[in-house]
Design an enzyme around this catalytic site. Structure first.
Site, PDB file in Angstrom:
ATOM      1  CG  ASP A  20     -88.302 -98.688 -10.140  1.00 37.69           C
ATOM      2  OD1 ASP A  20     -88.094 -99.456  -9.177  1.00 37.69           O
ATOM      3  OD2 ASP A  20     -88.757 -97.535 -10.007  1.00 37.69           O
ATOM      4  CG  ASN A  21     -85.040 -98.012  -8.342  1.00 36.25           C
ATOM      5  OD1 ASN A  21     -85.632 -97.166  -9.019  1.00 36.25           O
ATOM      6  ND2 ASN A  21     -85.364 -98.257  -7.078  1.00 36.25           N
TER       7      ASN A  21
ATOM      8  CG  ASP B  16     -91.523 -97.355  -7.642  1.00 35.62           C
ATOM      9  OD1 ASP B  16     -90.301 -97.261  -7.440  1.00 35.62           O
ATOM     10  OD2 ASP B  16     -92.238 -96.379  -7.905  1.00 35.62           O
ATOM     11  CG  ASP B  17     -88.197 -97.546  -4.739  1.00 37.77           C
ATOM     12  OD1 ASP B  17     -87.755 -97.355  -5.885  1.00 37.77           O
ATOM     13  OD2 ASP B  17     -88.452 -96.620  -3.950  1.00 37.77           O
TER      14      ASP B  17
ATOM     15  NE  ARG C  93     -90.735 -96.153 -12.594  1.00 35.24           N
ATOM     16  CZ  ARG C  93     -91.615 -97.055 -12.172  1.00 35.24           C
ATOM     17  NH1 ARG C  93     -92.604 -97.435 -12.962  1.00 35.24           N
ATOM     18  NH2 ARG C  93     -91.515 -97.574 -10.971  1.00 35.24           N
TER      19      ARG C  93
ATOM     20  CG  HIS D 255     -91.601 -94.961  -4.359  1.00 32.95           C
ATOM     21  ND1 HIS D 255     -91.929 -93.907  -3.532  1.00 32.95           N
ATOM     22  CD2 HIS D 255     -90.594 -94.516  -5.160  1.00 32.95           C
ATOM     23  CE1 HIS D 255     -91.159 -92.873  -3.818  1.00 32.95           C
ATOM     24  NE2 HIS D 255     -90.335 -93.210  -4.797  1.00 32.95           N
TER      25      HIS D 255
ATOM     26  CE  LYS E 250     -85.453 -94.510  -5.452  1.00 28.80           C
ATOM     27  NZ  LYS E 250     -86.856 -94.183  -5.086  1.00 28.80           N
TER      28      LYS E 250
ATOM     29  CE  LYS F 106     -92.700 -93.868 -10.085  1.00 32.82           C
ATOM     30  NZ  LYS F 106     -91.726 -94.087  -9.014  1.00 32.82           N
TER      31      LYS F 106
ATOM     32  CB  SER G 147     -92.643 -90.984  -7.061  1.00 34.60           C
ATOM     33  OG  SER G 147     -91.662 -91.599  -7.856  1.00 34.60           O
TER      34      SER G 147
ATOM     35  CB  CYS H   1     -88.338 -93.738 -10.495  1.00 32.10           C
ATOM     36  SG  CYS H   1     -88.560 -94.333  -8.816  1.00 32.10           S
TER      37      CYS H   1
ATOM     38  CG  HIS I  73     -91.519 -90.962 -12.253  1.00 37.66           C
ATOM     39  ND1 HIS I  73     -90.827 -91.403 -11.151  1.00 37.66           N
ATOM     40  CD2 HIS I  73     -91.404 -89.608 -12.242  1.00 37.66           C
ATOM     41  CE1 HIS I  73     -90.316 -90.380 -10.498  1.00 37.66           C
ATOM     42  NE2 HIS I  73     -90.660 -89.261 -11.156  1.00 37.66           N
TER      43      HIS I  73
END
Length: 474
Positions: free
Chosen positions: A293-294, A45-46, A89, A241, A314, A142, A167, A85, A144
């Site tokens: 994810d990004n 994540d991130d 996803r 994240h 991001k 996660k 998140s 996010c 989301h």
């Protein structure tokens, strides 16, 4: 008629593809006849493009991911379908741009605890497709994609779920007047984030200092429990994240500070999963994907990551927001130490995994994911020729071959307005991955082709209600 630079590139590419296909079809055919491979998707994540040692970071140690790359395939031009996010996803698990499912918005970038929407029931998730093909399925980490019962993993094809529904910076209980200062020295009690097992909350607030470790233990347990049948595990880490947390064993371990500690614990987690597959003798029958994810959340300075030589992070549709550090691992099938410079997307994980499993990719809707099997097994050219860059519902840019045209630009965060470009801003990403040199005036033919490609794509998009704008029922 003179062919454009882009047309010449694609003609040459597919001529090579055709020759390769004639000689290499047997190996692809053989793999489909083999036992159904297990599928594991490890999703950070991130995480930034430049945050792993094997992607160039000088002070973060990632020996497990480095080994994964040495034993598998590293992708240097692999994209998420969104720069934040929730939509990213949704794209991973449906193989579709989020604009098609309503999992994006220009008003609310992601889902929140007060959101009443989530992944629509008519979407066919990767878990649902693999479950139909005879797989046991599990989601760890996660989610989301909606926190109400009908949107949770167990309502969307997963046999089990252990993780947080949104998140890790949501459900904030600390004083909001502190702003971002609470991220400098985060404490578990500052966020009332729920940890769930299936549909029940088992801990609140979740102890985020041990969450990466517990996700890992859950994944290992699932491998052990399902080793005699095909399985799919979606391991979606909450980190890096913000707020950043790591287990005591990783405190002050990295030269990169807290952020580096977090990445090195994720690397440890990957190593534990791969080691368990080897212990169980499953490594040659399991394909493992690692991606993010990004891009990195740059506004958090040292607590955000790095996109390396890529621009922005991001939230943006510059390369740093959507190009992800990606590795595919499948010993005995993917050539060891291979590096693919071919185009790929997280949406392709959907289509490729279903085809390898002998499942059925939905034919009653547009599926944007393509099958990368020939890329993985034979290092062939990718069937993906285009990548569309969305920010919410806005088509911001389009890549075709090595060329990327920005029709609209906006930095990731800040008050700068959206800027429309006519003619579009044009970059040759293989010459200029940092997007520094606009070459639009030298290539009007390429601009014309990319405009046409964007128009053709938009003709396939049917408006649907945004799930992110639905309020929580009273």
């Amino acid at each position: 008629m003179q062919r454009s630079a882009l047309t010449r590139h694609l003609v040459q590419k597919h001529a090579i593809n055709l020759v390769a296909l004639i000689f290499l079809i047997p190996s692809v055919t053989d793999i489909y006849a083999a036992p159904k491979p297990n599928v594991i998707v490890i999703y950070a994540d991130d995480l930034g493009y430049g945050d792993l040692a094997c992607f160039g970071h000088p002070t973060i140690k990632t020996p497990a991911l480095d080994q994964m790359a040495a034993e598998g395939m590293k992708f240097t031009q692999f994209y998420s379908a969104a720069p934040v996010c929730t939509p990213s996803r949704a794209a991973l698990l449906t193989g579709r741009y989020p604009i098609r499912s309503g999992m994006c918005s220009d008003k609310r970038r992601v889902l929140f605890p007060d959101s009443g929407g989530g992944i629509p029931a008519n979407e066919v998730t990767l878990a649902e497709a693999l479950k139909t093909a005879g797989y046991k399925t599990a989601c760890v980490g996660k989610w989301h994609l909606g926190h109400l019962p009908q949107f949770l993993p167990t309502s969307n094809g997963f046999d089990s779920y252990f993780g947080i529904p949104y998140s890790n910076d949501m459900d904030r209980s600390a004083n909001h007047k502190l702003g971002r200062k609470i991220f400098l020295k985060p404490e578990v009690k500052f966020w009332n984030i729920p940890l769930m097992r299936d549909t029940e909350v088992v801990e609140q607030p979740a102890d985020q200092t041990t969450i990466t470790k517990r996700y890992t233990e859950e994944a290992i347990k699932l491998i052990q429990q399902n080793k005699r049948q095909p399985f799919f595990i979606y391991l979606a880490h909450s980190m890096p994240h913000v707020p950043l947390f790591r287990s005591p064993e990783f405190q002050d371990k990295s030269r990169r500070g807290l952020y580096g500690d977090v990445i090195e614990e994720i690397d440890w987690s990957v190593g534990q999963v791969l080691d368990e597959l080897k212990t169980q003798g499953l490594e040659q029958n399991t394909i493992v994907w690692f991606c993010s994810d990004n891009g990195p959340w740059l506004i958090f300075n040292e607590q955000g990551g790095s996109a390396g030589l890529l621009r922005d992070g991001k939230g943006s549709t510059w390369e740093g927001g959507m190009r992800e550090p990606t590795i595919a691992w499948w010993p005995g099938h993917i050539p060891s130490g291979s590096v693919s410079q071919e185009l790929g997307s997280t949406m392709d994980i959907y289509t490729t995994s279903i085809n390898l499993a002998g499942g059925t990719v939905p034919t009653d809707r547009v599926v944007d994911g393509v099958d990368l099997t020939s890329v993985l097994l034979n290092e062939e050219n990718s069937p993906r020729e285009e990548m569309v860059y969305y920010r919410g519902t806005k088509l911001m840019a389009l890549r075709k071959g090595p060329w990327k045209a920005h029709f609209i630009t906006k930095p990731a965060y800040g008050r700068e307005p959206f800027q429309e470009h006519d003619p579009p801003v044009l970059y040759h990403l293989e010459h200029d991955p940092s997007e520094k040199y606009n070459v639009a005036q030298d290539h009007p033919d390429v601009i014309k082709e990319l405009k046409m490609a964007a128009e053709q794509h938009q003709k396939t998009v049917k408006p649907v209600p945004s799930q992110l704008e639905i309020p929580l029922p009273n």
